[in-house]
Design a protein around this motif. Sequence first.
Motif, mmCIF file in Angstrom:
data_model
loop_
_atom_site.group_PDB
_atom_site.id
_atom_site.type_symbol
_atom_site.label_atom_id
_atom_site.label_comp_id
_atom_site.label_asym_id
_atom_site.label_seq_id
_atom_site.Cartn_x
_atom_site.Cartn_y
_atom_site.Cartn_z
ATOM 1 N N LEU A 191 0.855 -1.178 0.000
ATOM 2 C CA LEU A 191 0.000 0.000 0.000
ATOM 3 C C LEU A 191 0.898 1.238 0.000
ATOM 4 N N ASN A 192 0.681 2.153 -0.940
ATOM 5 C CA ASN A 192 1.488 3.386 -1.069
ATOM 6 C C ASN A 192 2.975 3.079 -1.287
ATOM 7 N N ALA A 193 3.263 2.054 -2.073
ATOM 8 C CA ALA A 193 4.662 1.630 -2.293
ATOM 9 C C ALA A 193 5.548 2.781 -2.747
ATOM 10 N N LYS A 194 5.063 3.609 -3.659
ATOM 11 C CA LYS A 194 5.866 4.711 -4.196
ATOM 12 C C LYS A 194 6.273 5.686 -3.083
ATOM 13 N N SER A 195 5.329 6.011 -2.226
ATOM 14 C CA SER A 195 5.584 6.921 -1.105
ATOM 15 C C SER A 195 6.612 6.327 -0.138
ATOM 16 N N ILE A 196 6.473 5.046 0.152
ATOM 17 C CA ILE A 196 7.424 4.360 1.044
ATOM 18 C C ILE A 196 8.828 4.407 0.439
ATOM 19 N N LEU A 197 8.906 4.075 -0.857
ATOM 20 C CA LEU A 197 10.206 3.996 -1.526
ATOM 21 C C LEU A 197 10.859 5.366 -1.693
ATOM 22 N N ASN A 198 10.079 6.435 -1.621
ATOM 23 C CA ASN A 198 10.645 7.786 -1.652
ATOM 24 C C ASN A 198 11.228 8.188 -0.310
ATOM 25 N N LYS A 199 10.795 7.509 0.763
ATOM 26 C CA LYS A 199 11.210 7.901 2.112
ATOM 27 C C LYS A 199 12.185 6.919 2.758
ATOM 28 N N ALA A 200 12.319 5.732 2.183
ATOM 29 C CA ALA A 200 13.175 4.715 2.804
ATOM 30 C C ALA A 200 13.833 3.849 1.739
ATOM 31 N N THR A 201 15.024 3.385 2.055
ATOM 32 C CA THR A 201 15.739 2.434 1.208
ATOM 33 C C THR A 201 15.285 1.025 1.606
ATOM 34 N N ILE A 202 15.289 0.114 0.663
ATOM 35 C CA ILE A 202 14.993 -1.284 0.967
ATOM 36 C C ILE A 202 16.337 -2.006 1.127
ATOM 37 N N ALA A 203 16.540 -2.595 2.286
ATOM 38 C CA ALA A 203 17.761 -3.363 2.548
ATOM 39 C C ALA A 203 17.385 -4.843 2.475
ATOM 40 N N ILE A 204 18.006 -5.554 1.553
ATOM 41 C CA ILE A 204 17.608 -6.936 1.272
ATOM 42 C C ILE A 204 18.625 -7.926 1.838
ATOM 43 N N ALA A 205 18.130 -8.786 2.718
ATOM 44 C CA ALA A 205 18.958 -9.864 3.269
ATOM 45 C C ALA A 205 18.696 -11.118 2.447
ATOM 46 N N MET A 206 19.751 -11.671 1.881
ATOM 47 C CA MET A 206 19.603 -12.879 1.058
ATOM 48 C C MET A 206 19.308 -14.081 1.955
ATOM 49 N N ARG A 207 18.227 -14.771 1.609
ATOM 50 C CA ARG A 207 17.874 -16.001 2.324
ATOM 51 C C ARG A 207 18.172 -17.176 1.428
ATOM 52 N N ASP A 208 18.769 -18.205 2.001
ATOM 53 C CA ASP A 208 19.047 -19.418 1.234
ATOM 54 C C ASP A 208 17.753 -19.933 0.618
ATOM 55 N N GLY A 209 17.821 -20.264 -0.657
ATOM 56 C CA GLY A 209 16.648 -20.797 -1.345
ATOM 57 C C GLY A 209 15.725 -19.725 -1.917
#
Length: 194
Positions: free
Chosen positions: A114-132
């Motif tokens: 919900l409101n993805a664009k607004s979230i992405l303008n205010k925060a970076t997404i930090a991605i932790a790689m999960r096995d599989g």
Amino acid sequence: MKAEINSIALFGTSADPPTLGHEALLSELTKIFPKVITWASDNPDKKHQLPLLKRTQLLRILVKKISHPKLEIVQELSSPRTIHTLTKALQLWPEASFSFVIGSDLVLEVPKWLNAKSILNKATIAIAMRDGWPISDKQLKEIKKLGGEFNLLPFKIPESSSSKFRERPQEGLVPRELVPFLLEENLYGLADSR
């Protein structure tokens, strides 16, 4: 990857229950970020086995076990919607820059928030790689298309998921500090599987 001085890692989790993977992730985040905030939340796309209050208690036990000055649980950030969590975080820390921490299994969901664009303008997404759970360039392009930035965190999370534990409760999948509480409250049928 070294985070800026006023950078905060935000990690909401179902914590149903917290596993060794959660413990590894939170511990690794404290090595990168000056502040790591976590909370238990209801995910609108999941059916939770335990009520939020119990999951919060379990997460508190884990945070206490890790016992790191950079790590704290701020349960008031809990919301089924990321945009509401971010709004609260901006009120609490108006000067901070935020990184929303997600596992690679959730990258596909980000554009659907919900409101993805607004979230992405205010925060970076930090991605932790999960096995599989590999991620594709296409998935990352979707985030970029919405104006988002992302960082791939420089560590891998061990394969131990809450869903695996719920299917077949085994003490070896969760931090041992959680076991007495799980047994005492007979959560997830762990006592029966002994």
